[in-house]
Design a protein around this motif. Structure first.
Motif, mmCIF file in Angstrom:
data_model
loop_
_atom_site.group_PDB
_atom_site.id
_atom_site.type_symbol
_atom_site.label_atom_id
_atom_site.label_comp_id
_atom_site.label_asym_id
_atom_site.label_seq_id
_atom_site.Cartn_x
_atom_site.Cartn_y
_atom_site.Cartn_z
ATOM 1 N N THR A 194 0.761 -1.254 -0.147
ATOM 2 C CA THR A 194 0.087 0.118 -0.128
ATOM 3 C C THR A 194 0.914 1.142 0.019
ATOM 4 O OG1 THR A 194 -0.266 0.135 2.339
ATOM 5 C CG2 THR A 194 -1.732 -1.388 1.463
ATOM 6 N N GLN A 195 0.234 2.243 -0.325
ATOM 7 C CA GLN A 195 1.014 3.796 -0.318
ATOM 8 C C GLN A 195 1.732 3.920 1.104
ATOM 9 O OE1 GLN A 195 -0.367 7.027 -2.599
ATOM 10 N NE2 GLN A 195 1.699 7.601 -2.022
ATOM 11 N N ASP A 196 0.716 3.567 2.063
ATOM 12 C CA ASP A 196 1.370 3.999 3.310
ATOM 13 C C ASP A 196 2.592 3.038 3.616
ATOM 14 O OD1 ASP A 196 1.261 4.846 6.031
ATOM 15 O OD2 ASP A 196 0.404 3.163 7.097
ATOM 16 N N SER A 200 6.022 4.403 4.377
ATOM 17 C CA SER A 200 6.590 4.129 5.691
ATOM 18 C C SER A 200 8.013 3.255 5.488
ATOM 19 C CB SER A 200 5.828 3.278 6.521
ATOM 20 O OG SER A 200 4.533 4.018 6.664
ATOM 21 N N ASP A 216 9.899 2.191 16.774
ATOM 22 C CA ASP A 216 8.615 2.189 17.954
ATOM 23 C C ASP A 216 7.480 1.703 17.362
ATOM 24 O OD1 ASP A 216 7.448 3.853 16.117
ATOM 25 O OD2 ASP A 216 8.197 5.832 17.130
ATOM 26 N N GLU A 217 6.323 1.672 18.028
ATOM 27 C CA GLU A 217 4.980 0.792 17.659
ATOM 28 C C GLU A 217 4.254 1.456 16.622
ATOM 29 O OE1 GLU A 217 4.240 2.827 21.532
ATOM 30 O OE2 GLU A 217 5.949 2.380 20.484
ATOM 31 N N THR A 218 4.897 2.919 16.103
ATOM 32 C CA THR A 218 4.042 3.382 15.167
ATOM 33 C C THR A 218 3.928 3.149 13.669
ATOM 34 O OG1 THR A 218 5.608 5.234 14.754
ATOM 35 C CG2 THR A 218 3.946 5.587 16.731
ATOM 36 N N TRP A 219 4.792 2.011 13.487
ATOM 37 C CA TRP A 219 5.040 1.649 11.992
ATOM 38 C C TRP A 219 3.861 0.612 11.794
ATOM 39 C CZ3 TRP A 219 8.906 4.121 9.568
ATOM 40 C CH2 TRP A 219 9.648 4.669 10.411
ATOM 41 N N PRO A 220 3.616 0.480 10.359
ATOM 42 C CA PRO A 220 2.751 -0.233 9.762
ATOM 43 C C PRO A 220 2.917 -1.966 10.119
ATOM 44 C CG PRO A 220 3.151 1.014 7.782
ATOM 45 C CD PRO A 220 4.114 1.377 9.063
ATOM 46 N N THR A 221 1.856 -2.760 10.304
ATOM 47 C CA THR A 221 2.006 -3.755 11.006
ATOM 48 C C THR A 221 3.266 -4.651 10.123
ATOM 49 O OG1 THR A 221 -0.259 -4.468 9.668
ATOM 50 C CG2 THR A 221 -0.263 -4.202 12.154
ATOM 51 N N ARG A 222 2.904 -4.670 8.689
ATOM 52 C CA ARG A 222 4.172 -5.415 7.876
ATOM 53 C C ARG A 222 5.368 -5.251 8.342
ATOM 54 N NH1 ARG A 222 3.336 -7.528 2.049
ATOM 55 N NH2 ARG A 222 1.895 -5.894 1.684
ATOM 56 N N ASP A 224 6.260 -4.027 11.302
ATOM 57 C CA ASP A 224 6.256 -4.655 12.692
ATOM 58 C C ASP A 224 6.744 -6.327 12.653
ATOM 59 O OD1 ASP A 224 5.473 -2.328 13.922
ATOM 60 O OD2 ASP A 224 3.564 -3.248 14.216
ATOM 61 N N ASP A 225 5.839 -6.865 11.786
ATOM 62 C CA ASP A 225 6.377 -8.352 11.281
ATOM 63 C C ASP A 225 7.748 -8.495 11.047
ATOM 64 O OD1 ASP A 225 3.658 -8.903 12.105
ATOM 65 O OD2 ASP A 225 3.107 -9.132 9.892
ATOM 66 N N HIS B 623 -0.123 8.814 17.802
ATOM 67 C CA HIS B 623 -0.422 7.136 17.472
ATOM 68 C C HIS B 623 -1.023 6.676 19.020
ATOM 69 C CE1 HIS B 623 0.052 3.179 16.068
ATOM 70 N NE2 HIS B 623 0.524 2.953 17.134
ATOM 71 N N GLU B 650 -4.212 1.326 9.083
ATOM 72 C CA GLU B 650 -3.577 1.290 7.926
ATOM 73 C C GLU B 650 -4.923 1.171 6.657
ATOM 74 O OE1 GLU B 650 -0.671 -1.774 7.590
ATOM 75 O OE2 GLU B 650 -0.363 -1.386 9.721
ATOM 76 N N GLU B 654 -5.473 3.568 3.630
ATOM 77 C CA GLU B 654 -5.552 3.446 2.480
ATOM 78 C C GLU B 654 -7.096 4.022 1.814
ATOM 79 O OE1 GLU B 654 -3.268 2.024 1.185
ATOM 80 O OE2 GLU B 654 -4.125 1.072 -0.793
ATOM 81 N N ARG B 665 5.801 11.197 11.479
ATOM 82 C CA ARG B 665 4.856 10.253 10.981
ATOM 83 C C ARG B 665 4.197 9.572 12.059
ATOM 84 N NH1 ARG B 665 6.640 5.668 11.245
ATOM 85 N NH2 ARG B 665 5.487 5.025 9.692
#
Lengths: 234, 672
Positions: A194-196, A200, A216-222, A224-225, B623, B650, B654, B665
């Motif tokens: 995705t764009q995000d 990111s 930190d915890e603000t990143w997209p889940t992917r 994170d994984d 956040h 997310e 989107e 961010r």
């Protein structure tokens, strides 16, 4: 070729270029005398335009008034760049190009004005050092953001995974962190980007240290994984 | 002299001239210097001796002490700290200096000694009682003949001497007292500990641990006795624990407040102490609630089934047990009380949305299969849920219930129409329940291609015609998988009647024309899938109404060419048989999986809605603040997973509801 030139520009400024394969005699190539007379003036903008028509309207592209994929291939041969070079993408960025492997005359003018080139020699030199133009972080950020929109087709919201990976490889060319990420993506996760996630990830490479100590915890889940995967040390 | 006092001295006092005071002050001063200083020590000793006597249980003449204290207080008028013009009775410095300090010191010695002495011969419970008595006595003494300012000091003296030193011993007994439910002792201990700052904190946690331990113990015991947990027993076990400790909280930790109130009425402190006592009570309750939550969401039963949803499932099934027609049902007057207990219990369940789904599942079955004991109780339960968890929570449940009520009327009206117009419906007595789409559980809304048996067709199309005429524009779909019917069979020597579901009925209908079909033929003629076949045939084969060709036993893998024959020798002691109830195991498993998926999908929607709500209000938000607020907003329904919230964020980015801000961010902005 069933089409005839529709663009006025094509008629007015039609260049004297002969295709390499050039035995076909295309009506649009025979420019009127007025156009020929304007050539000796050699204003910068007209040379830029002339250069454009060296590559535009390639019969095998079937894109009237635009440089199409085949035209681009010829251009790249002339400036001695490989299609997978980052410089090509940077050029597209400078042109604010909308579609992959295509340039409109406006985009071409925008681009060449921005990089201050008017002939092939200029261009060759510029392509050689194109990476210099994304050294500044703000420029890089803009360029990186541009790449996402450029790479995706209009109908799509996100990038297919393979396309995203291809562009990351072009942009980051051999960066080990990026390669590791790509490798993980290919094994773990098949869904599109995705764009995000795209934006990111750019920030991630820029800001997060290699040992993830400032993650930190603000990143997209992917992401994170991915970080979790890296930390688990597999 | 009066003149001097009024003019010259007043002026000098106003001008702060040294060594000049009013006559009264001067004479007091002389009295102090000439007499009091000389006898001060023996006097104070004598007073203390009297008090000591009283402490040891003798009667004394307290007016003597009152007078001494009064005169010592009167000396305060010459306090050098006070401006001279201040009138008498404002300063107690002489009282503090000569009497109070010595009094407190000796009191402290006295009680330290008494505590040691007493504990050698008595147990801790008697000791606590003693301490309480002593505190009461001392308080009373202060109000009777000492200065009120002594009260906090003497109380803290006793606290130091008799409580703080022995806190460890108190705590050691705490578990024991809880275990034996010694309400009186607990209450006393709570009272004593609440006097000392921080002393209750250790108890709070012990209390929680104890409840959790007891609760889990009870559940484990239950599961070792009866491995297949029965909802009613499970529920009663949990609520038993609840009741027991609720009682402890109420009686041991709140009586205390009343107790205090009684003795403290005259004191200014009362409000503070009282508030304190209540606050402590609230904290205990909070710990108690935590413990209950822990018990219900995480015990031997949930561990066994590997899912915290099991608790809410059991509670939902307990509700079903309460509200279902059953010979074992509770007497009516107990049902409402049980409902209240259920509501309390649900409060402790973490995933209230799961409970809602499960409840909707059992409610749907009760309504469709018409096994609900009473509409009034159903309505009562829903109103209780609504009061506790809000309109939105019960909205769908209420609409289901409405559907069911409306359908009574529809059925009646349709039947009248059939009768009045003499329409031939092959003697079928059809009752219908019309379910609104999207309100009922999804497994009630399965597409199915059953071929309607000819004998039912007339009545079905009659109802459809009636309904579509009544509600123009509505579309009616038949959910044959939910249908039930009773048929009479005249093949055998006796007239049996069978309760069957619609599929079974369609199968039986086939055998009006022939005595044997292959399984494939049955599938084709009835219009069901191979997977549904066991559920349809199993019961009828088990009761030997049918048999497979050559006596093979029937299973999911029986070849479809096998013939199914009507057993002409069928006989049964019962005239009425129910084939519709036997649902094969696989079905319930599937239901669970579907439920989990429904809940998941639901949550994704609900979380997104919450995020949008928050962001719409805040416009930009960091956040972590967003996550916190969303969790808090949804806590009444379930405890959302942070990862899931992030996923939803997310999704919303989107969909361009949100964006990360350019500068930072970690911040999100709402895009309108």
């Amino acid at each position: 070729m069933s089409w005839s030139p529709t663009s006025n520009n094509g008629m007015q400024y039609g260049p004297q270029y002969r295709y390499a394969s050039g035995s076909r005699n295309m009506g649009y190539r025979s420019a009127g005398p007025s156009a020929q007379q304007s050539l000796p003036v050699k204003s910068k903008s007209s040379t830029v335009r002339n250069l454009f028509y060296q590559y535009a309207n390639d019969p095998s592209d079937n894109l009237p008034g635009r440089i199409g994929p085949n035209g681009v291939v010829r251009l790249l041969q002339d400036v001695k760049a490989e299609p997978t070079d980052c410089s090509v993408l940077i050029f597209a960025w400078k042109c604010k190009a909308q579609t992959q492997c295509e340039f409109s005359v406006d985009e071409w003018n925008t681009g060449l004005t921005a990089i201050r080139c008017s002939d092939l020699n200029d261009l060759r030199a510029w392509f050689k050092n194109a990476r210099n133009h994304i050294q500044n972080p703000a420029d890089f950020k803009d360029f990186y953001k541009f790449t996402f929109t450029y790479a995706k087709s209009l109908a799509q919201r996100g990038l297919p995974l393979d396309v995203a990976i291809a562009y990351w490889q072009i942009i980051y060319d051999g960066n080990t962190r990026v390669n590791h990420w790509i490798q993980w993506l290919q094994n773990e996760n098949k869904s599109g980007i995705t764009q995000d996630e795209w934006d990111s990830f750019g920030a991630f490479i820029r800001q997060v240290k290699a040992d993830f100590s400032n993650y930190d915890e603000t990143w997209p889940t992917r992401i994170d994984d991915y970080v979790e995967f890296c930390k688990s040390g597999k | 002299m009066g003149y001097l006092n009024r003019h010259y001295i007043k002026k000098s006092v106003d001008d702060n001239t040294p060594d000049i005071t009013y006559y009264y002050n001067e004479s007091i001063l002389q009295w102090e210097k000439g007499l009091f200083d000389a006898i001060e020590e023996p006097l104070v000793s004598a007073v203390y001796q009297q008090i000591l006597k009283e402490r040891n249980g003798e009667r004394i003449e307290s007016s003597l002490i009152t007078n001494v204290i009064k005169s010592i207080l009167a000396l305060g008028i010459n306090d050098p700290e006070l401006p001279k013009k201040e009138k008498e009775g404002k300063s107690i410095y002489i009282y503090e200096k000569t009497f109070e300090q010595r009094f407190l010191d000796r009191t402290s010695e006295y009680y330290i000694f008494e505590a040691k002495e007493f504990l050698q011969q008595h147990d801790i419970f008697q000791y606590m009682k003693k301490v309480e008595d002593r505190i009461r006595e001392e308080r009373e003494r202060v109000t009777r003949y000492l200065h009120l300012s002594t009260l906090p000091k003497i109380e803290s003296t006793i606290d130091n001497a008799m409580i703080i030193e022995y806190l460890d011993q108190f705590r050691a007994e705490f578990d024991n007292m809880l275990a034996h439910n010694q309400i009186e002792n607990l209450s006393r201990m709570h009272h004593l500990c609440s006097r000392v700052e921080g002393a209750l904190n250790a108890l709070h946690d012990k209390f929680r641990v104890h409840i959790v331990e007891k609760g889990l113990e009870a559940v484990s015991a239950l599961i070792s006795e009866t491995p297949n947990v029965d909802p009613a027993t499970y529920f009663n076990t949990i609520m038993g624990t609840h009741k027991h400790f609720d009682n402890v909280v109420k009686n041991a930790f709140r009586n205390d407040a009343i107790f205090r109130q009684f003795f403290d009425q005259a004191m200014t402190e009362i409000i503070n102490n009282n508030a304190n006592a209540f606050r402590n009570d609230a904290i205990f309750r909070q710990f108690f609630d935590q413990a209950m939550t822990e018990i219900i969401n995480n015990n031997a039963v949930t561990a066994k089934f590997n899912s915290s949803a099991k608790s809410s499932d059991l509670v939902a099934r307990y509700c079903d047990f309460l509200l279902r027609k059953s010979p074992k049902a509770l007497p009516e007057k107990e049902i409402e009380e049980a409902m209240d207990q259920v509501i309390i219990c649900i409060c402790y369940i973490g995933d209230k949305d799961v409970f809602q789904r499960q409840y909707s599942q059992v409610l749907a079955k009760r309504l469709v299969f018409k096994v609900s004991a009473s509409d009034d109780f159903e309505a009562l339960m829903l109103s209780k849920l609504k009061r506790m968890f809000g309109f939105e929570y019960v909205n769908k449940l209420e609409r289901m219930f409405q559907d069911s009520l409306l359908s009574h009327d529809l059925t009646a009206e349709s039947k009248n129409r059939v009768k009045d117009n003499n329409i031939n419906v092959n003697g079928v007595d059809l009752s219908t329940i019309v379910l609104a789409q999207g309100v009922w559980p999804t497994n009630f809304n399965k597409k199915n291609d059953m071929v309607v048996p000819n004998m039912l067709e007339a009545s079905f199309s009659e109802f459809s015609a009636y309904y579509c005429q009544k509600f123009n524009g509505r579309k009616l779909e038949w959910l044959h998988n939910m249908g039930r019917g009773e048929v009479q069979c005249s093949v055998f020597s006796r007239k049996y009647s069978f309760c069957v579901n619609t599929y079974q009925l369609a199968v039986l209908n086939l055998y009006n024309d022939a005595d044997s079909y292959t399984l494939q033929q049955i599938l084709d003629n009835v219009g069901i899938t191979k997977e549904e076949l066991p559920g349809v045939l199993m019961a009828m084969i088990k009761f030997e109404l049918f048999k497979l060709e050559g006596g093979v036993s029937f299973g999911p893998n029986t070849p479809l060419e096998t013939k199914l024959e009507l057993n002409m020798k069928f006989s049964s002691k019962k005239m009425k048989m129910d084939f519709s109830k036997a649902v094969p195991k696989a079905d319930t498993k599937k239901e669970d999986a579907e439920l989990a998926k429904d809940v998941q999908d639901d949550r994704i929607m609900v979380i997104q809605a919450a995020i949008v709500r928050v962001m719409k209000m805040r416009k930009t938000l960091a956040h972590n603040a967003l996550i916190t607020e969303v969790i808090q907003q949804l806590s009444y329904r379930f405890k959302p997973d942070v990862r899931m919230i992030k996923k939803c964020i997310e999704l919303l980015i989107e969909k361009e509801y949100l964006a990360r801000t350019n500068e930072d961010r970690q911040m999100y902005e709402y895009l309108s």
